[in-house]
Design a protein around this motif. Structure first.
Motif, PDB file in Angstrom:
ATOM      1  N   ASP A 102       2.512   1.378  -3.403  1.00 62.50           N
ATOM      2  CA  ASP A 102       1.414   1.809  -4.491  1.00 62.50           C
ATOM      3  C   ASP A 102       1.058   3.225  -4.407  1.00 62.50           C
ATOM      4  O   ASP A 102       1.049   3.944  -5.500  1.00 62.50           O
ATOM      5  CB  ASP A 102       0.173   0.988  -4.291  1.00 62.50           C
ATOM      6  CG  ASP A 102       0.277  -0.351  -4.645  1.00 62.50           C
ATOM      7  OD1 ASP A 102       1.188  -0.868  -5.504  1.00 62.50           O
ATOM      8  OD2 ASP A 102      -0.688  -1.048  -4.219  1.00 62.50           O
ATOM      9  N   GLU A 103       0.873   3.788  -3.133  1.00 61.00           N
ATOM     10  CA  GLU A 103       0.342   5.276  -3.016  1.00 61.00           C
ATOM     11  C   GLU A 103       1.545   6.361  -3.464  1.00 61.00           C
ATOM     12  O   GLU A 103       1.210   7.189  -4.099  1.00 61.00           O
ATOM     13  CB  GLU A 103       0.161   5.614  -1.447  1.00 61.00           C
ATOM     14  CG  GLU A 103      -1.200   4.976  -1.139  1.00 61.00           C
ATOM     15  CD  GLU A 103      -1.499   4.991   0.489  1.00 61.00           C
ATOM     16  OE1 GLU A 103      -0.711   5.430   0.897  1.00 61.00           O
ATOM     17  OE2 GLU A 103      -2.592   4.724   0.921  1.00 61.00           O
TER      18      GLU A 103
ATOM     19  N   LEU B  71       1.563   6.176 -12.508  1.00 62.86           N
ATOM     20  CA  LEU B  71       0.475   6.156 -13.236  1.00 62.86           C
ATOM     21  C   LEU B  71      -0.160   7.481 -13.746  1.00 62.86           C
ATOM     22  O   LEU B  71      -0.787   7.668 -14.718  1.00 62.86           O
ATOM     23  CB  LEU B  71      -0.448   5.157 -12.927  1.00 62.86           C
ATOM     24  CG  LEU B  71      -0.030   3.732 -12.825  1.00 62.86           C
ATOM     25  CD1 LEU B  71      -0.686   3.017 -12.262  1.00 62.86           C
ATOM     26  CD2 LEU B  71       0.444   3.258 -14.386  1.00 62.86           C
ATOM     27  N   ALA B  72      -0.061   8.481 -12.621  1.00 62.20           N
ATOM     28  CA  ALA B  72      -0.557   9.823 -12.823  1.00 62.20           C
ATOM     29  C   ALA B  72       0.277  10.711 -13.536  1.00 62.20           C
ATOM     30  O   ALA B  72      -0.203  12.061 -13.687  1.00 62.20           O
ATOM     31  CB  ALA B  72      -1.056  10.192 -11.389  1.00 62.20           C
TER      32      ALA B  72
ATOM     33  N   LYS C 287       2.101  -3.321 -11.905  1.00 65.45           N
ATOM     34  CA  LYS C 287       1.310  -2.311 -12.243  1.00 65.45           C
ATOM     35  C   LYS C 287       2.146  -1.413 -13.309  1.00 65.45           C
ATOM     36  O   LYS C 287       1.412  -0.558 -13.986  1.00 65.45           O
ATOM     37  CB  LYS C 287       0.967  -1.547 -10.959  1.00 65.45           C
ATOM     38  CG  LYS C 287       0.099  -2.301 -10.167  1.00 65.45           C
ATOM     39  CD  LYS C 287      -0.350  -1.504  -8.793  1.00 65.45           C
ATOM     40  CE  LYS C 287      -1.263  -2.249  -8.105  1.00 65.45           C
ATOM     41  NZ  LYS C 287      -1.186  -2.427  -6.622  1.00 65.45           N
TER      42      LYS C 287
ATOM     43  N   ALA D 231       3.624   3.575  -7.447  1.00 65.04           N
ATOM     44  CA  ALA D 231       2.852   3.030  -8.652  1.00 65.04           C
ATOM     45  C   ALA D 231       1.701   4.107  -8.923  1.00 65.04           C
ATOM     46  O   ALA D 231       1.713   4.573 -10.217  1.00 65.04           O
ATOM     47  CB  ALA D 231       2.181   1.955  -8.253  1.00 65.04           C
ATOM     48  N   ASP D 232       0.744   4.610  -7.950  1.00 68.80           N
ATOM     49  CA  ASP D 232      -0.307   5.782  -8.247  1.00 68.80           C
ATOM     50  C   ASP D 232       0.681   7.057  -8.980  1.00 68.80           C
ATOM     51  O   ASP D 232       0.034   7.391  -9.818  1.00 68.80           O
ATOM     52  CB  ASP D 232      -0.890   5.882  -7.076  1.00 68.80           C
ATOM     53  CG  ASP D 232      -1.823   5.149  -6.565  1.00 68.80           C
ATOM     54  OD1 ASP D 232      -1.876   3.908  -7.360  1.00 68.80           O
ATOM     55  OD2 ASP D 232      -2.125   4.856  -5.325  1.00 68.80           O
TER      56      ASP D 232
ATOM     57  N   ASN E 134       0.839  -1.207   0.019  1.00 73.56           N
ATOM     58  CA  ASN E 134      -0.139   0.104   0.034  1.00 73.56           C
ATOM     59  C   ASN E 134       0.984   1.109  -0.017  1.00 73.56           C
ATOM     60  O   ASN E 134       0.470   2.099  -0.787  1.00 73.56           O
ATOM     61  CB  ASN E 134      -0.710  -0.026   1.170  1.00 73.56           C
ATOM     62  CG  ASN E 134      -2.114  -0.922   1.058  1.00 73.56           C
ATOM     63  OD1 ASN E 134      -2.262  -1.465   0.085  1.00 73.56           O
ATOM     64  ND2 ASN E 134      -2.502  -1.506   2.111  1.00 73.56           N
TER      65      ASN E 134
END
Length: 188
Positions: A65-66, A73-74, A129, A69-70, A62
């Motif tokens: 990812d925050e 991806l943004a 991801k 990954a996030d 988590n």
């Protein structure tokens, strides 16, 4: 950045903590600047105590990812992170230190197994991801492979662990610092 370029730095490990969440524009601009100057940017992360349980590994996933990954991806690829550099160091954990005199240490063996499982799970999540080009690196002490040291049950157990580690990550960095006497590095 000019100093980094002049020094031949090709990869920077950024201990960004919550900056990708709290200051995403600044992190994106910083990453882009480094990329424009021929450098990779990896998030530096050292979650030692979370490696021991499934719940802890979920926290690690988590967290990454925050923040990675996030974030990637943004943002445009030149603004993202190129990888994660783990600095887990189970040898700094109290249970490792408490077992210092053990001749065959199941505690240390389990911590190393937990670290490997964590790298496998977190690496698979990030690569799933962000793609296989996303890099996963780990720091380990140069003395992890010494046998007979008091945590490897035998040479095969040591070799199997290193084989698993080499499969789980894209690169292994040996930590060889902290001693003033350079002759002491012969044991590496």
């Amino acid at each position: 950045v000019a100093l980094l370029r002049r020094s031949g730095i090709k990869r920077l490990y950024l201990n960004a903590k919550d900056l990708p969440i709290n200051e995403p524009d600044q992190v994106a601009a910083f990453n882009q600047l480094l990329h424009e100057n021929g450098m990779e940017v990896h998030l530096l992360y050292g979650p030692a105590t979370w490696i021991k349980t499934e719940a802890g590994r979920t926290n690690i996933i988590n967290y990454l990812d925050e923040r990675v990954a996030d974030f990637n991806l943004a943002h445009a690829s030149e603004e993202g992170f190129d990888g994660v550099h783990f600095d887990i160091e189970p040898q700094a954990m109290q249970e490792w230190k408490d077992d210092i005199d053990a001749e065959d240490s199941p505690v240390r063996q389990q911590l190393l197994a937990d670290m490997l499982t964590t790298l496998e799970v977190a690496g698979a999540d990030l690569k799933g991801k962000l793609g296989n080009d996303f890099k996963i690196f780990i720091d380990i002490p140069g003395w992890y492979d010494n046998h007979p040291r008091n945590w490897w049950s035998d040479e095969q157990a040591r070799d199997d662990w290193f084989s698993g580690l080499a499969t789980a990550v894209d690169g292994i960095f040996l930590m060889a610092y902290g001693k003033r006497d350079t002759a002491s590095y012969r044991e590496l």
